[in-house]
Scaffold this motif. Structure first.
Motif, PDB file in Angstrom:
ATOM      1  N   GLU A   1      26.142 -13.507  59.167  1.00 24.04           N
ATOM      2  CA  GLU A   1      26.381 -14.280  57.913  1.00 24.04           C
ATOM      3  C   GLU A   1      27.005 -13.134  56.927  1.00 24.04           C
ATOM      4  OE1 GLU A   1      24.307 -16.751  54.244  1.00 24.04           O
ATOM      5  OE2 GLU A   1      23.497 -16.943  56.108  1.00 24.04           O
ATOM      6  N   ASN A   2      26.447 -11.927  56.736  1.00 19.55           N
ATOM      7  CA  ASN A   2      26.773 -10.927  55.685  1.00 19.55           C
ATOM      8  C   ASN A   2      28.183 -10.451  56.299  1.00 19.55           C
ATOM      9  OD1 ASN A   2      23.382  -9.348  55.854  1.00 19.55           O
ATOM     10  ND2 ASN A   2      24.531 -10.867  54.158  1.00 19.55           N
TER      11      ASN A   2
ATOM     12  N   LYS B   1      22.805  -4.200  52.667  1.00 19.06           N
ATOM     13  CA  LYS B   1      22.220  -4.636  54.021  1.00 19.06           C
ATOM     14  C   LYS B   1      22.419  -2.955  54.609  1.00 19.06           C
ATOM     15  CE  LYS B   1      19.979  -5.590  57.349  1.00 19.06           C
ATOM     16  NZ  LYS B   1      18.189  -5.583  57.201  1.00 19.06           N
TER      17      LYS B   1
ATOM     18  N   PRO C   1      23.891  -5.455  59.296  1.00 14.22           N
ATOM     19  CA  PRO C   1      24.220  -6.690  58.583  1.00 14.22           C
ATOM     20  C   PRO C   1      24.122  -7.656  59.491  1.00 14.22           C
ATOM     21  CG  PRO C   1      25.620  -4.858  57.627  1.00 14.22           C
ATOM     22  CD  PRO C   1      24.995  -4.348  58.996  1.00 14.22           C
TER      23      PRO C   1
ATOM     24  N   SER D   1      28.585  -6.699  47.772  1.00 17.36           N
ATOM     25  CA  SER D   1      28.002  -7.840  48.955  1.00 17.36           C
ATOM     26  C   SER D   1      26.816  -7.515  49.494  1.00 17.36           C
ATOM     27  CB  SER D   1      29.069  -7.835  49.985  1.00 17.36           C
ATOM     28  OG  SER D   1      29.010  -6.803  50.774  1.00 17.36           O
ATOM     29  N   GLY D   2      26.186  -8.632  50.029  1.00 21.73           N
ATOM     30  CA  GLY D   2      25.049  -8.663  50.953  1.00 21.73           C
ATOM     31  C   GLY D   2      25.309  -7.571  52.239  1.00 21.73           C
ATOM     32  N   PHE D   3      26.514  -7.689  52.805  1.00 20.74           N
ATOM     33  CA  PHE D   3      26.740  -6.463  53.858  1.00 20.74           C
ATOM     34  C   PHE D   3      26.431  -5.082  53.199  1.00 20.74           C
ATOM     35  CE2 PHE D   3      29.877  -3.809  55.629  1.00 20.74           C
ATOM     36  CZ  PHE D   3      29.675  -4.058  57.009  1.00 20.74           C
TER      37      PHE D   3
END
Length: 178
Positions: free
Chosen positions: A57-58, A28, A54, A23-25
């Motif tokens: 949105e993340n 990050k 993060p 995930s982007g989380f």
């Protein structure tokens, strides 16, 4: 296991765990995750907090998937998977590995975050419950009130968000169970 392929619940569990890991989380947090605090008593506002974590949105996207592991209305919840691992479909070794991982997870949840707010020592479990069920995916009245209280202090907000982001990263499902 006693069969050639994983049951659908385990397939979904692995799929969702992989989604969290990629995930982007998580990206990050791996790239840059910082909480810097400086105090300069010569200034009118002596506390300076710089946080890189993060974005909302993340966090929201992460929690949407994370709920598959903690809500008992999902077949992939840790509690519901316990039923599968207690069945005759798994070997004793697999059952022991799962139970050990679940015990480690429960120990982690009971640990302190090292945050104390109004003389209350906040555990990882409490932090998770208040953020998820008081703000991010639900707004249960008592938990929402506590979340709002935590966020009412400008100097405490970033500590809580940073600690929650750290918690989510530590709760990485793939690392815990596989």
């Amino acid at each position: 296991m006693a069969f050639d392929s994983h049951p659908p619940e385990l397939e979904l569990f692995i799929e969702k765990a992989d989604k969290l890991e990629n995930s982007g989380f998580v990206k990050k947090i791996k790239e840059e995750f910082t909480l810097d605090i400086s105090i300069d008593l010569s200034r009118e506002d002596p506390l300076n907090i710089r946080s890189i974590r993060p974005n909302q949105e993340n966090i929201d996207a992460f929690i949407l998937t994370f709920r598959f592991f903690i809500q008992d209305n999902e077949a992939t919840s840790i509690r519901n998977l316990q039923k599968f691992f207690d069945s005759e479909f798994v070997t004793s070794e697999e059952k022991n590995k799962f139970n050990s991982a679940r015990n480690n997870l429960n120990s982690f949840l009971s640990e302190s975050t090292n945050l104390i707010f109004k003389d209350e020592n906040i555990s990882n479990q409490m932090l998770m419950d208040i953020f998820i069920y008081g703000e991010l995916s639900h707004a249960k009245k008592s938990k929402k009130e506590k979340f709002d209280l935590w966020m009412s202090r400008d100097d405490a907000q970033e500590f809580f968000w940073h600690k929650f982001s750290h918690f989510c990263n530590q709760f990485n499902i793939l690392r815990i169970f596989f």
